[in-house]
Scaffold this motif. Structure first.
Motif, PDB file in Angstrom:
ATOM      1  N   LYS A 119       0.831  -1.198   0.000  1.00 29.14           N
ATOM      2  CA  LYS A 119       0.000   0.000   0.000  1.00 29.14           C
ATOM      3  C   LYS A 119       0.870   1.254   0.000  1.00 29.14           C
ATOM      4  CE  LYS A 119      -3.537   2.554   2.461  1.00 29.14           C
ATOM      5  NZ  LYS A 119      -4.725   2.511   3.318  1.00 29.14           N
ATOM      6  N   SER A 172       2.394   1.735  -3.392  1.00 25.37           N
ATOM      7  CA  SER A 172       1.458   2.184  -4.412  1.00 25.37           C
ATOM      8  C   SER A 172       1.028   3.629  -4.186  1.00 25.37           C
ATOM      9  CB  SER A 172       0.203   1.298  -4.408  1.00 25.37           C
ATOM     10  OG  SER A 172       0.509   0.018  -4.909  1.00 25.37           O
ATOM     11  N   HIS A 173       0.887   3.977  -2.920  1.00 24.87           N
ATOM     12  CA  HIS A 173       0.255   5.258  -2.615  1.00 24.87           C
ATOM     13  C   HIS A 173       1.236   6.404  -2.475  1.00 24.87           C
ATOM     14  CE1 HIS A 173      -2.409   8.096  -0.401  1.00 24.87           C
ATOM     15  NE2 HIS A 173      -3.291   7.597  -1.223  1.00 24.87           N
ATOM     16  N   GLU A 174       2.453   6.102  -2.027  1.00 26.62           N
ATOM     17  CA  GLU A 174       3.398   7.185  -1.742  1.00 26.62           C
ATOM     18  C   GLU A 174       4.490   7.278  -2.792  1.00 26.62           C
ATOM     19  OE1 GLU A 174       2.413   9.031   0.510  1.00 26.62           O
ATOM     20  OE2 GLU A 174       1.194   7.810   1.850  1.00 26.62           O
ATOM     21  N   LEU A 175       4.122   6.962  -4.016  1.00 27.64           N
ATOM     22  CA  LEU A 175       5.090   7.004  -5.105  1.00 27.64           C
ATOM     23  C   LEU A 175       5.854   8.312  -5.171  1.00 27.64           C
ATOM     24  CD1 LEU A 175       3.034   5.411  -8.005  1.00 27.64           C
ATOM     25  CD2 LEU A 175       4.950   4.431  -6.771  1.00 27.64           C
ATOM     26  N   ASP A 176       5.154   9.389  -5.005  1.00 37.56           N
ATOM     27  CA  ASP A 176       5.763  10.698  -5.265  1.00 37.56           C
ATOM     28  C   ASP A 176       6.153  11.428  -4.002  1.00 37.56           C
ATOM     29  OD1 ASP A 176       5.312  10.226  -7.973  1.00 37.56           O
ATOM     30  OD2 ASP A 176       3.272  11.017  -7.820  1.00 37.56           O
ATOM     31  N   ASN A 185      -2.274  -2.659  -8.689  1.00 38.96           N
ATOM     32  CA  ASN A 185      -1.908  -1.638  -7.712  1.00 38.96           C
ATOM     33  C   ASN A 185      -3.114  -1.070  -6.981  1.00 38.96           C
ATOM     34  OD1 ASN A 185       0.858  -1.759  -8.121  1.00 38.96           O
ATOM     35  ND2 ASN A 185       0.765  -0.352  -9.852  1.00 38.96           N
ATOM     36  N   TRP A 186      -4.273  -1.326  -7.533  1.00 42.01           N
ATOM     37  CA  TRP A 186      -5.485  -0.832  -6.886  1.00 42.01           C
ATOM     38  C   TRP A 186      -5.989  -1.801  -5.813  1.00 42.01           C
ATOM     39  CZ3 TRP A 186      -6.748   3.978  -6.985  1.00 42.01           C
ATOM     40  CH2 TRP A 186      -8.015   4.395  -6.574  1.00 42.01           C
TER      41      TRP A 186
END
Lengths: 223, 223
Positions: free
Chosen positions: A127, A130-134, A186-187
């Motif tokens: 998670k 996937s969520h904190e890519l940037d 990724n979802w």
DNA sequence: AATGACCGTATGTACGTACGTTCGGTTTTT
DNA sequence: AAAAACCGAACGTACGTACATACGGTCATT
């Protein structure tokens, strides 16, 4: 490569040689680092990187605030370590499971199964990835992107082989197809709970079946 | 319902009746609110909700910091408005486009086309809605979830009709299938740039074709 | 065997800053 | 003159990080 602090990870074991160390009730350096990273991963997965304060991470890991900074020199580097480790284990796991499999279609099934399985076993970590890519910047962001890119390339090469082997002519864009698959995977963290829903294997089977039929069925050859 | 501040949105228009207003270079209340929300949406899409400070939003919208609070009483409510508006327009747009379409397969094509099209036209807003799902709390979170749920239910009913009409017996879980589709769609913001890549229509066609073949092809009837 | 320099680990505390929000007042519109 | 729209300046807080310090081991030197 990025490095600027201890983080020896696997470099020279302290207390080298002797397997019996009397001191150190809390384990080796790596074990303690792992413990901290796991606590941080769980918290970040729960509240997000921005809202996960170092104080809260420290509390969660039962370390002092200052103690954290003995293991990494900044909050961002902590996130970097989490992402790097997760992606490396994802990649290595996939490469290993792919070993000896030659049929592209079976390769894709293996890939999906490996991904879903890895997700089920490491929900929080995936998670976060996937969520904190940037949330990473600069060189750390670049290196994490490189890892993600490797994962994409590996998957993409499987998709390519499927197209080449089973499709005469197709109007489908391979990049789009691959990204659709990644979107699906990724979802997962948004809805899938292995404890409550169907088993990882079942879900993985459905995902690969759908994807394969989706890709092959659209080609002019039919089934 | 949640409301506690002006936010009249569409209630009593000021300057009612007269189309010719001399004053107000900056437009009506709603126009200015829209302007602010759009600026905020762009910024949040770029740097994330947590790092988008109210000061930066104010700068972006060329309003004073305190001036923001004339339009909403908290940062979270600002995000709530962004999400609510986006979801409502997504839903209304879909319902409208679905009007008169009876074939479930065509309904799904319409749904995907509408979503991708809406994404291409409102990338920042859809990115914020996909990425900041859990940045809302309490009642605001619940109401946003309700909207998302409506969108899911509408899509799910299409998927159901497809299954019922074209599938004799199937091992596929309909919820899983629907979530895979949402994964594909909601992940768009991570990679798809309508300006650079293929057109929204093309991408939408590929996504719906893949999904339909994926779902129908897996059923025992073959193609 | 005792000493003392050194390192890894850990802590409590404080600093500077950036944030969301509020308040009192001023300008603009009606 | 009343109301709406807007603003500058401030408040309190929570954050990431730095600093000074302390404890316990290791090990070369005595």
């Amino acid at each position: 490569m990025i490095s600027q602090k201890p983080e020896r990870l696997f470099e020279h074991e302290r207390n080298s040689g002797a397997a019996n160390r009397k001191s150190d009730i809390r384990g080796t350096y790596d074990e303690r680092l792992n413990h901290i990273l796991e606590a941080a991963t769980g918290l970040i997965a729960r509240v997000g990187y921005g809202r996960a304060s170092m104080r809260a991470v420290a509390r969660e890991a039962t370390v002092s605030l200052a103690g954290l900074y003995h293991y990494f020199d900044s909050k961002e580097r902590m996130l970097f370590l989490i992402q790097t480790r997760t992606f490396n284990s994802l990649l290595n796991n996939l490469r290993e499971k792919l070993h000896g499999v030659t049929d592209p279609i079976e390769q894709l099934r293996v890939m999906v199964r490996a991904h879903v399985g890895h997700f089920a076993a490491n929900m929080a970590a995936l998670k976060v990835c996937s969520h904190e890519l940037d949330s990473l910047t600069g060189a750390a962001h670049d290196e994490a992107s490189r890892l993600r890119r490797d994962y994409y390339d590996l998957t993409r090469s499987i998709v390519d082989r499927i197209y080449d082997a089973h499709t005469t002519e197709s109007t489908l864009d391979r990049h789009v197809a691959t990204m659709c698959l990644f979107g699906t995977l990724n979802w997962l963290y948004r809805w899938y709970d292995p404890k409550r829903d169907r088993s990882p294997t079942t879900v993985a089977n459905q995902i690969s079946s759908q994807f394969l039929h989706g890709v092959l069925g659209v080609s002019s050859r039919g089934c």
